[in-house]
Scaffold this motif. Structure first.
Motif, PDB file in Angstrom:
ATOM      1  N   LYS A  79      -8.067  15.129  91.673  1.00  0.00           N
ATOM      2  CA  LYS A  79      -9.231  14.902  90.812  1.00  0.00           C
ATOM      3  C   LYS A  79      -9.644  13.432  90.837  1.00  0.00           C
ATOM      4  O   LYS A  79     -10.838  13.114  90.879  1.00  0.00           O
ATOM      5  CB  LYS A  79      -8.928  15.338  89.386  1.00  0.00           C
ATOM      6  CG  LYS A  79      -8.881  16.846  89.223  1.00  0.00           C
ATOM      7  CD  LYS A  79      -8.508  17.243  87.808  1.00  0.00           C
ATOM      8  CE  LYS A  79      -8.472  18.754  87.658  1.00  0.00           C
ATOM      9  NZ  LYS A  79      -8.060  19.170  86.311  1.00  0.00           N
ATOM     10  N   LYS A  80      -8.666  12.527  90.827  1.00  0.00           N
ATOM     11  CA  LYS A  80      -8.972  11.091  90.908  1.00  0.00           C
ATOM     12  C   LYS A  80      -9.645  10.758  92.237  1.00  0.00           C
ATOM     13  O   LYS A  80     -10.598   9.981  92.285  1.00  0.00           O
ATOM     14  CB  LYS A  80      -7.695  10.269  90.737  1.00  0.00           C
ATOM     15  CG  LYS A  80      -7.161  10.279  89.322  1.00  0.00           C
ATOM     16  CD  LYS A  80      -5.846   9.538  89.242  1.00  0.00           C
ATOM     17  CE  LYS A  80      -5.215   9.726  87.860  1.00  0.00           C
ATOM     18  NZ  LYS A  80      -3.850   9.193  87.816  1.00  0.00           N
ATOM     19  N   TRP A  82     -11.376  12.787  94.046  1.00  0.00           N
ATOM     20  CA  TRP A  82     -12.718  13.372  93.999  1.00  0.00           C
ATOM     21  C   TRP A  82     -13.678  12.437  93.264  1.00  0.00           C
ATOM     22  O   TRP A  82     -14.809  12.231  93.687  1.00  0.00           O
ATOM     23  CB  TRP A  82     -12.687  14.741  93.327  1.00  0.00           C
ATOM     24  CG  TRP A  82     -14.047  15.274  93.062  1.00  0.00           C
ATOM     25  CD1 TRP A  82     -14.711  15.292  91.870  1.00  0.00           C
ATOM     26  CD2 TRP A  82     -14.959  15.841  94.007  1.00  0.00           C
ATOM     27  NE1 TRP A  82     -15.959  15.825  92.016  1.00  0.00           N
ATOM     28  CE2 TRP A  82     -16.140  16.177  93.322  1.00  0.00           C
ATOM     29  CE3 TRP A  82     -14.880  16.089  95.372  1.00  0.00           C
ATOM     30  CZ2 TRP A  82     -17.227  16.752  93.944  1.00  0.00           C
ATOM     31  CZ3 TRP A  82     -15.974  16.670  95.991  1.00  0.00           C
ATOM     32  CH2 TRP A  82     -17.124  16.992  95.286  1.00  0.00           C
ATOM     33  N   GLU A  83     -13.230  11.866  92.147  1.00  0.00           N
ATOM     34  CA  GLU A  83     -14.082  10.959  91.382  1.00  0.00           C
ATOM     35  C   GLU A  83     -14.454   9.725  92.198  1.00  0.00           C
ATOM     36  O   GLU A  83     -15.551   9.198  92.069  1.00  0.00           O
ATOM     37  CB  GLU A  83     -13.387  10.548  90.084  1.00  0.00           C
ATOM     38  CG  GLU A  83     -13.324  11.681  89.075  1.00  0.00           C
ATOM     39  CD  GLU A  83     -12.489  11.342  87.852  1.00  0.00           C
ATOM     40  OE1 GLU A  83     -12.088  10.169  87.695  1.00  0.00           O
ATOM     41  OE2 GLU A  83     -12.238  12.270  87.063  1.00  0.00           O
ATOM     42  N   LYS A  84     -13.548   9.268  93.053  1.00  0.00           N
ATOM     43  CA  LYS A  84     -13.821   8.089  93.883  1.00  0.00           C
ATOM     44  C   LYS A  84     -14.768   8.403  95.032  1.00  0.00           C
ATOM     45  O   LYS A  84     -15.725   7.689  95.285  1.00  0.00           O
ATOM     46  CB  LYS A  84     -12.523   7.550  94.479  1.00  0.00           C
ATOM     47  CG  LYS A  84     -11.789   6.587  93.646  1.00  0.00           C
ATOM     48  CD  LYS A  84     -10.629   6.026  94.467  1.00  0.00           C
ATOM     49  CE  LYS A  84      -9.703   5.212  93.613  1.00  0.00           C
ATOM     50  NZ  LYS A  84      -8.546   4.746  94.359  1.00  0.00           N
ATOM     51  N   HIS A  86     -15.989  11.772  96.111  1.00  0.00           N
ATOM     52  CA  HIS A  86     -16.784  13.007  96.064  1.00  0.00           C
ATOM     53  C   HIS A  86     -16.696  13.782  97.380  1.00  0.00           C
ATOM     54  O   HIS A  86     -17.665  14.304  97.883  1.00  0.00           O
ATOM     55  CB  HIS A  86     -18.249  12.718  95.711  1.00  0.00           C
ATOM     56  CG  HIS A  86     -18.393  12.219  94.324  1.00  0.00           C
ATOM     57  ND1 HIS A  86     -18.323  13.042  93.239  1.00  0.00           N
ATOM     58  CD2 HIS A  86     -18.568  10.969  93.832  1.00  0.00           C
ATOM     59  CE1 HIS A  86     -18.465  12.329  92.137  1.00  0.00           C
ATOM     60  NE2 HIS A  86     -18.613  11.075  92.463  1.00  0.00           N
ATOM     61  N   THR A 154     -16.047  21.897  92.740  1.00  0.00           N
ATOM     62  CA  THR A 154     -16.390  20.801  93.645  1.00  0.00           C
ATOM     63  C   THR A 154     -16.995  21.260  94.963  1.00  0.00           C
ATOM     64  O   THR A 154     -17.312  20.431  95.806  1.00  0.00           O
ATOM     65  CB  THR A 154     -15.144  19.937  93.935  1.00  0.00           C
ATOM     66  OG1 THR A 154     -14.120  20.762  94.483  1.00  0.00           O
ATOM     67  CG2 THR A 154     -14.659  19.247  92.678  1.00  0.00           C
TER      68      THR A 154
END
Length: 193
Positions: A79-80, A82-84, A86, A154
């Motif tokens: 998840k981290k 993904w936040e960075k 995408h 996502t």
């Protein structure tokens, strides 16, 4: 330690538990720490292999707890990432594998429930050890479900369209006015431009 193949007919979980054994993924013996960073797909799908290992139920409980914890950590790291960036790291094949693993765990949990109802109340230590094994299995299933949810959130849905709706401006205005009336609001007026 006995290795069992998924593709072969597995002995009933009832038989294994009556012998004081439970099965865990063979890959769980390779997990020492969270391994998301180098290869997320392998980390999230590695417990989904062709082999199960039958070990004493107490050891199996401990391994399943550790496996659930590692998978949860890997999901948080994913998840981290993904936040960075995408960028999704999970393939469609891995998604299908995880879903298959959830179904396998569901059938094991059903077997465990049946086993628990079949034991007499006098066999409390055995019931407790079975319950202790079932809990991390259920937690592991829950984390896998979170992984599936994350993947679905996502990824672009399979069926999407870029077509614009076939609605005229007059139809849209009429719809908006109808909704305002239903909500007890004043009927909106639109500019003729």
């Amino acid at each position: 330690m006995k290795t069992l193949q998924y593709r072969k007919k597995l002995p009933k979980l009832v038989t294994l538990i009556s012998m004081g054994l439970a099965t865990v993924p063979a890959e769980s013996f390779r997990h020492k720490q969270s391994s998301l960073t180098p290869n997320a797909q392998r980390s999230l799908t590695s417990p989904i292999s062709n082999q199960l290992v039958a070990i004493p139920i107490d050891d199996a409980t401990e391994r399943m707890c550790k496996l659930a914890e590692l998978l949860s950590n890997d999901l948080n790291n994913l998840k981290k990432e993904w936040e960075k960036y995408h960028h999704s790291f999970i393939s469609q094949r891995a998604y299908k594998q995880i879903n298959k693993n959830i179904k396998d765990i569901d059938s094991s949990l059903v077997d465990i429930k049946a086993i628990l109802t079949s034991f007499s109340n006098s066999d409390i230590p055995k019931r407790e050890s079975i319950l202790l094994f079932g809990r991390p299995l259920a937690i592991y299933r829950s984390v896998l479900t979170e992984v599936i949810s994350f993947i679905e959130q996502t990824h672009q849905p399979l069926k999407t369209t870029n077509r614009k709706p076939n609605v005229t401006d007059a139809d849209m205005r009429k719809l908006i006015q109808t909704e305002h009336i239903k909500l007890g609001l004043n009927k909106p007026k639109f500019d003729s431009n």
